[in-house]
Design an enzyme around this catalytic site. Structure first.
Site, PDB file in Angstrom:
ATOM      1  N   ARG A  98      -1.298   9.018 -32.914  1.00  0.00           N
ATOM      2  CA  ARG A  98      -2.021  10.203 -32.428  1.00  0.00           C
ATOM      3  C   ARG A  98      -1.036  11.267 -32.018  1.00  0.00           C
ATOM      4  O   ARG A  98      -0.074  10.986 -31.300  1.00  0.00           O
ATOM      5  CB  ARG A  98      -2.849   9.848 -31.184  1.00  0.00           C
ATOM      6  CG  ARG A  98      -4.108   9.146 -31.461  1.00  0.00           C
ATOM      7  CD  ARG A  98      -5.099   9.237 -30.333  1.00  0.00           C
ATOM      8  NE  ARG A  98      -4.580   9.141 -28.988  1.00  0.00           N
ATOM      9  CZ  ARG A  98      -5.356   9.155 -27.903  1.00  0.00           C
ATOM     10  NH1 ARG A  98      -6.661   9.283 -28.026  1.00  0.00           N
ATOM     11  NH2 ARG A  98      -4.848   9.053 -26.702  1.00  0.00           N
ATOM     12  N   THR A 102      -2.723  17.481 -30.092  1.00  0.00           N
ATOM     13  CA  THR A 102      -4.058  17.660 -30.701  1.00  0.00           C
ATOM     14  C   THR A 102      -4.932  16.418 -30.580  1.00  0.00           C
ATOM     15  O   THR A 102      -6.146  16.499 -30.745  1.00  0.00           O
ATOM     16  CB  THR A 102      -3.921  17.978 -32.207  1.00  0.00           C
ATOM     17  OG1 THR A 102      -3.334  16.821 -32.850  1.00  0.00           O
ATOM     18  CG2 THR A 102      -3.039  19.193 -32.453  1.00  0.00           C
ATOM     19  N   ASP A 196      -1.822   2.527 -22.226  1.00  0.00           N
ATOM     20  CA  ASP A 196      -1.341   2.611 -23.610  1.00  0.00           C
ATOM     21  C   ASP A 196      -1.127   1.194 -24.132  1.00  0.00           C
ATOM     22  O   ASP A 196      -0.152   0.526 -23.786  1.00  0.00           O
ATOM     23  CB  ASP A 196      -0.042   3.431 -23.681  1.00  0.00           C
ATOM     24  CG  ASP A 196       0.335   3.722 -25.127  1.00  0.00           C
ATOM     25  OD1 ASP A 196       0.335   2.774 -25.951  1.00  0.00           O
ATOM     26  OD2 ASP A 196       0.619   4.883 -25.447  1.00  0.00           O
ATOM     27  N   ASP A 199       2.198   0.364 -26.035  1.00  0.00           N
ATOM     28  CA  ASP A 199       3.367   0.322 -25.145  1.00  0.00           C
ATOM     29  C   ASP A 199       3.364  -0.949 -24.298  1.00  0.00           C
ATOM     30  O   ASP A 199       4.402  -1.574 -24.094  1.00  0.00           O
ATOM     31  CB  ASP A 199       3.384   1.551 -24.222  1.00  0.00           C
ATOM     32  CG  ASP A 199       3.946   2.770 -24.930  1.00  0.00           C
ATOM     33  OD1 ASP A 199       4.508   2.619 -26.035  1.00  0.00           O
ATOM     34  OD2 ASP A 199       3.820   3.878 -24.380  1.00  0.00           O
TER      35      ASP A 199
HETATM   36  C1  PRP Z   1      -3.652   4.246 -30.162  1.00  0.00           C
HETATM   37  C2  PRP Z   1      -4.569   3.083 -30.498  1.00  0.00           C
HETATM   38  C3  PRP Z   1      -5.431   3.628 -31.576  1.00  0.00           C
HETATM   39  C4  PRP Z   1      -5.540   5.076 -31.228  1.00  0.00           C
HETATM   40  C5  PRP Z   1      -6.893   5.315 -30.654  1.00  0.00           C
HETATM   41  O1  PRP Z   1      -2.620   4.332 -31.055  1.00  0.00           O
HETATM   42  O2  PRP Z   1      -3.891   1.935 -30.867  1.00  0.00           O
HETATM   43  O3  PRP Z   1      -4.870   3.464 -32.862  1.00  0.00           O
HETATM   44  O4  PRP Z   1      -4.535   5.358 -30.257  1.00  0.00           O
HETATM   45  O5  PRP Z   1      -7.080   6.649 -30.371  1.00  0.00           O
HETATM   46  P1  PRP Z   1      -8.172   7.514 -31.108  1.00  0.00           P
HETATM   47  O6  PRP Z   1      -9.406   6.715 -31.124  1.00  0.00           O
HETATM   48  O7  PRP Z   1      -8.270   8.733 -30.216  1.00  0.00           O
HETATM   49  O8  PRP Z   1      -7.689   7.888 -32.470  1.00  0.00           O
HETATM   50  P2  PRP Z   1      -1.349   5.302 -30.844  1.00  0.00           P
HETATM   51  O9  PRP Z   1      -1.553   6.581 -31.592  1.00  0.00           O
HETATM   52  O10 PRP Z   1      -1.050   5.426 -29.394  1.00  0.00           O
HETATM   53  O11 PRP Z   1      -0.200   4.553 -31.603  1.00  0.00           O
HETATM   54  P3  PRP Z   1       0.415   3.098 -31.385  1.00  0.00           P
HETATM   55  O12 PRP Z   1      -0.618   2.110 -31.823  1.00  0.00           O
HETATM   56  O13 PRP Z   1       1.610   3.122 -32.288  1.00  0.00           O
HETATM   57  O14 PRP Z   1       0.804   2.921 -29.946  1.00  0.00           O
HETATM   58  N1  URA Z   2      -4.651   4.623 -27.039  1.00  0.00           N
HETATM   59  C1  URA Z   2      -4.414   3.707 -26.089  1.00  0.00           C
HETATM   60  O1  URA Z   2      -3.534   2.831 -26.250  1.00  0.00           O
HETATM   61  N2  URA Z   2      -5.116   3.773 -24.951  1.00  0.00           N
HETATM   62  C2  URA Z   2      -6.066   4.687 -24.736  1.00  0.00           C
HETATM   63  O2  URA Z   2      -6.695   4.676 -23.680  1.00  0.00           O
HETATM   64  C3  URA Z   2      -6.307   5.641 -25.738  1.00  0.00           C
HETATM   65  C4  URA Z   2      -5.600   5.577 -26.890  1.00  0.00           C
END
Ligand code: PRP
Ligand code: URA
Length: 205
Positions: A98, A102, A196, A199
């Site tokens: 993400r 945005t 997160d 993380d």
């Molecule tokens: C997080 C999560 C989802 C996304 C959800 O990923 O694992 O894939 O955000 O958010 P959304 O519904 O608003 O699209 P992130 O982009 O943080 O990446 P990561 O999995 O690499 O930590």
């Molecule tokens: N991605 C995450 O890991 N946590 C949230 O709450 C939203 C997006």
């Protein structure tokens, strides 16, 4: 303990900011295994005849053409449990991140095996926040002619907004989540949520 109570207890471990990375990973594995079982309710079955030691009868087997697609990174955390449940499944990948400003998903990697309308596709990603990542993944899978009724989208926690977006993108989709939380905050994080997920699971906070 009932399965519902077990999921609640595992969710509590995941939510708690004092949970160690080891405990977080164990709770992820356990809750993912329970959700993998729930996803099975939506996998097509085929009827076969089976010979018991006493007579021939009717048996049911799950569709063999299952493709599991974790959305990287966080979806990877659910993959080992899903492969324990569906050891013959193929695996494809969507890498998405993400944009912090945005909140829109950026697709940085894609490796999906050939799909046909007969496949059952299970998309796994623990967090459904705005639903943007899930909707993009669904659009990609739908473009390969897999009907939405053959897709199961599995998350651990969803925000109402995100769930709505997933349903709008694929109205006949089968959705499995352990919990729908209250709302998103101004940073599009799920409240109360988990924080997160990627993380916390990968130790990159
Ligand atoms: C997080 C999560 C989802 C996304 C959800 O990923 O694992 O894939 O955000 O958010 P959304 O519904 O608003 O699209 P992130 O982009 O943080 O990446 P990561 O999995 O690499 O930590
Ligand atoms: N991605 C995450 O890991 N946590 C949230 O709450 C939203 C997006």
């Amino acid at each position: 303990m009932e399965v519902r109570a077990m999921k609640k207890s595992l969710l509590t471990t995941l939510r708690d900011k004092h949970t160690s990375i080891h405990q977080f990973r164990q709770a992820t594995e356990k809750i993912s295994f329970l959700l993998a079982g729930e996803a099975g309710d939506y996998i097509k079955e085929k009827i076969i005849s089976v010979e018991t030691p006493l007579e021939e009868g009717e048996g049911k087997l799950l569709n063999e053409d299952i493709v599991i697609i974790p959305i990287l990174r966080a979806g990877l955390a659910m993959l080992p449990a899903f492969l324990r449940f569906y050891p013959d499944a193929s695996v494809g990948f969507f890498g998405m991140r993400r944009d912090e400003e945005t909140k829109l998903p950026h697709l940085y990697y894609q490796n999906i095996p050939p799909l046909s309308p007969d496949h059952n596709v299970i998309i796994i990603d623990p967090m459904i926040a705005t639903g943007g990542s899930g909707a993009l993944a669904l659009e990609k899978v739908l473009s390969k002619n897999v009907p939405d009724s053959n897709i199961v989208y599995v998350g651990i926690i969803g925000a109402p907004e995100g769930i709505e977006k997933i349903k709008q993108t694929a109205p006949n989709i089968n959705l499995v989540v352990a919990q729908v939380d209250e709302r998103l905050n101004q940073d599009a994080f799920i409240i109360p949520g988990i924080g997160d997920f990627g993380d916390r699971y990968f130790g990159t906070e």
